[in-house]
Design a protein around this motif. Sequence first.
Motif, PDB file in Angstrom:
ATOM      1  N   LEU A 147       0.946  -1.195  -0.061  1.00 31.01           N
ATOM      2  CA  LEU A 147       0.130   0.171   0.062  1.00 31.01           C
ATOM      3  C   LEU A 147       0.841   1.336   0.127  1.00 31.01           C
ATOM      4  O   LEU A 147       1.949   1.504   0.793  1.00 31.01           O
ATOM      5  N   HIS A 148       0.594   2.170  -0.810  1.00 24.78           N
ATOM      6  CA  HIS A 148       1.027   3.389  -0.508  1.00 24.78           C
ATOM      7  C   HIS A 148       0.053   4.165   0.579  1.00 24.78           C
ATOM      8  O   HIS A 148      -0.900   4.167   0.253  1.00 24.78           O
ATOM      9  N   ILE A 149       0.939   4.891   1.288  1.00 26.92           N
ATOM     10  CA  ILE A 149       0.592   5.584   2.466  1.00 26.92           C
ATOM     11  C   ILE A 149       0.741   7.165   2.527  1.00 26.92           C
ATOM     12  O   ILE A 149       1.764   7.439   2.533  1.00 26.92           O
ATOM     13  N   VAL A 150      -0.460   7.999   2.307  1.00 33.32           N
ATOM     14  CA  VAL A 150      -0.168   9.358   2.576  1.00 33.32           C
ATOM     15  C   VAL A 150      -0.828   9.988   3.887  1.00 33.32           C
ATOM     16  O   VAL A 150      -2.048   9.691   3.840  1.00 33.32           O
ATOM     17  N   VAL A 151      -0.070  10.612   4.433  1.00 31.91           N
ATOM     18  CA  VAL A 151      -0.500  11.264   5.990  1.00 31.91           C
ATOM     19  C   VAL A 151      -0.438  12.487   6.070  1.00 31.91           C
ATOM     20  O   VAL A 151       1.026  12.853   5.847  1.00 31.91           O
ATOM     21  N   ALA A 152      -1.316  13.175   6.386  1.00 33.10           N
ATOM     22  CA  ALA A 152      -1.279  14.662   6.974  1.00 33.10           C
ATOM     23  C   ALA A 152      -1.422  14.395   8.492  1.00 33.10           C
ATOM     24  O   ALA A 152      -2.621  14.197   8.871  1.00 33.10           O
ATOM     25  N   ASN A 153      -0.497  14.956   9.290  1.00 29.29           N
ATOM     26  CA  ASN A 153      -0.701  14.896  10.720  1.00 29.29           C
ATOM     27  C   ASN A 153      -0.576  16.130  11.442  1.00 29.29           C
ATOM     28  O   ASN A 153       0.254  17.056  11.224  1.00 29.29           O
ATOM     29  N   ARG A 154      -1.646  16.666  12.098  1.00 26.42           N
ATOM     30  CA  ARG A 154      -1.583  17.959  12.720  1.00 26.42           C
ATOM     31  C   ARG A 154      -0.738  18.232  14.060  1.00 26.42           C
ATOM     32  O   ARG A 154      -0.097  19.247  14.273  1.00 26.42           O
ATOM     33  N   ALA A 155      -0.368  16.847  14.466  1.00 26.63           N
ATOM     34  CA  ALA A 155       0.305  16.985  15.592  1.00 26.63           C
ATOM     35  C   ALA A 155       1.711  16.587  15.515  1.00 26.63           C
ATOM     36  O   ALA A 155       2.367  16.394  16.440  1.00 26.63           O
ATOM     37  N   ALA A 156       2.100  15.992  14.326  1.00 31.17           N
ATOM     38  CA  ALA A 156       3.373  15.686  14.031  1.00 31.17           C
ATOM     39  C   ALA A 156       3.727  15.893  12.567  1.00 31.17           C
ATOM     40  O   ALA A 156       2.816  16.388  11.824  1.00 31.17           O
ATOM     41  N   ASP A 157       4.784  15.336  12.115  1.00 34.03           N
ATOM     42  CA  ASP A 157       5.278  15.209  10.734  1.00 34.03           C
ATOM     43  C   ASP A 157       4.291  14.522   9.812  1.00 34.03           C
ATOM     44  O   ASP A 157       3.661  13.625  10.039  1.00 34.03           O
ATOM     45  N   GLU A 158       4.258  15.289   8.474  1.00 32.19           N
ATOM     46  CA  GLU A 158       3.458  14.803   7.427  1.00 32.19           C
ATOM     47  C   GLU A 158       4.335  13.731   6.844  1.00 32.19           C
ATOM     48  O   GLU A 158       5.546  13.699   6.992  1.00 32.19           O
TER      49      GLU A 158
END
Length: 212
Positions: A147-158
């Motif tokens: 799986l490719h995973i794309v994460v946007a995180n308000r409390a830590a790194d993207e």
Amino acid sequence: DADDEATAQNKTLRLIVFPGDYFPSDNESGVAELQTFAASKDVDLLLGYAEAGDQPPRSVLLTPSGTSYTYKRSHEWRGEGLTNLSDKYLVVDRDYARVALLQDADMVAPETSHVMARMGVDVVAVNADSDVPILSALWQSRTGDYLHIVVANRAADEGIYHGGYKTDPSFVEDEGIVLADLNTADIRTKPTARFFDYQSILAPCAAAHNNC
């Protein structure tokens, strides 16, 4: 912004993921502006909404055509106490990939990524709002399910994490804007799972059962 950065890097922008809890509630004029942006740039936007009343955090995918898709969180962190969690995942077929909409806590359960792989998901788009130290390692480990995973995180790194064991480096992380090219061909060579049928060894030995 992401569009300017993509232009500067000569990349085609097809999906922008916002952090979890980034939007406190629905705002008609704000959503209309985002929808206009999505249409003008031919890009999908995944918005992350905070818990509201008795409703859990939501992920809303806006598409250039005006069609939107809403996912409600299906898992919670220990002690979080959310109500009305969803009992369904949401997978959307887009012209660039089969995309799953998820949130940070959803990916902690290992069966989530297993199910995504079985459903033929290419990209898992994650709205996150957590500073749990293991998250970077968690995202990386889940790419093992192709799986490719794309994460946007308000409390830590993207971060963007490549599945399929084809890309080196296999992930990129930063605070703010992170861009990467994702190739669906890299993860569509998923190995087929092997199943063990225990019923065949319970039946009496017989040629007809092919179990001798």
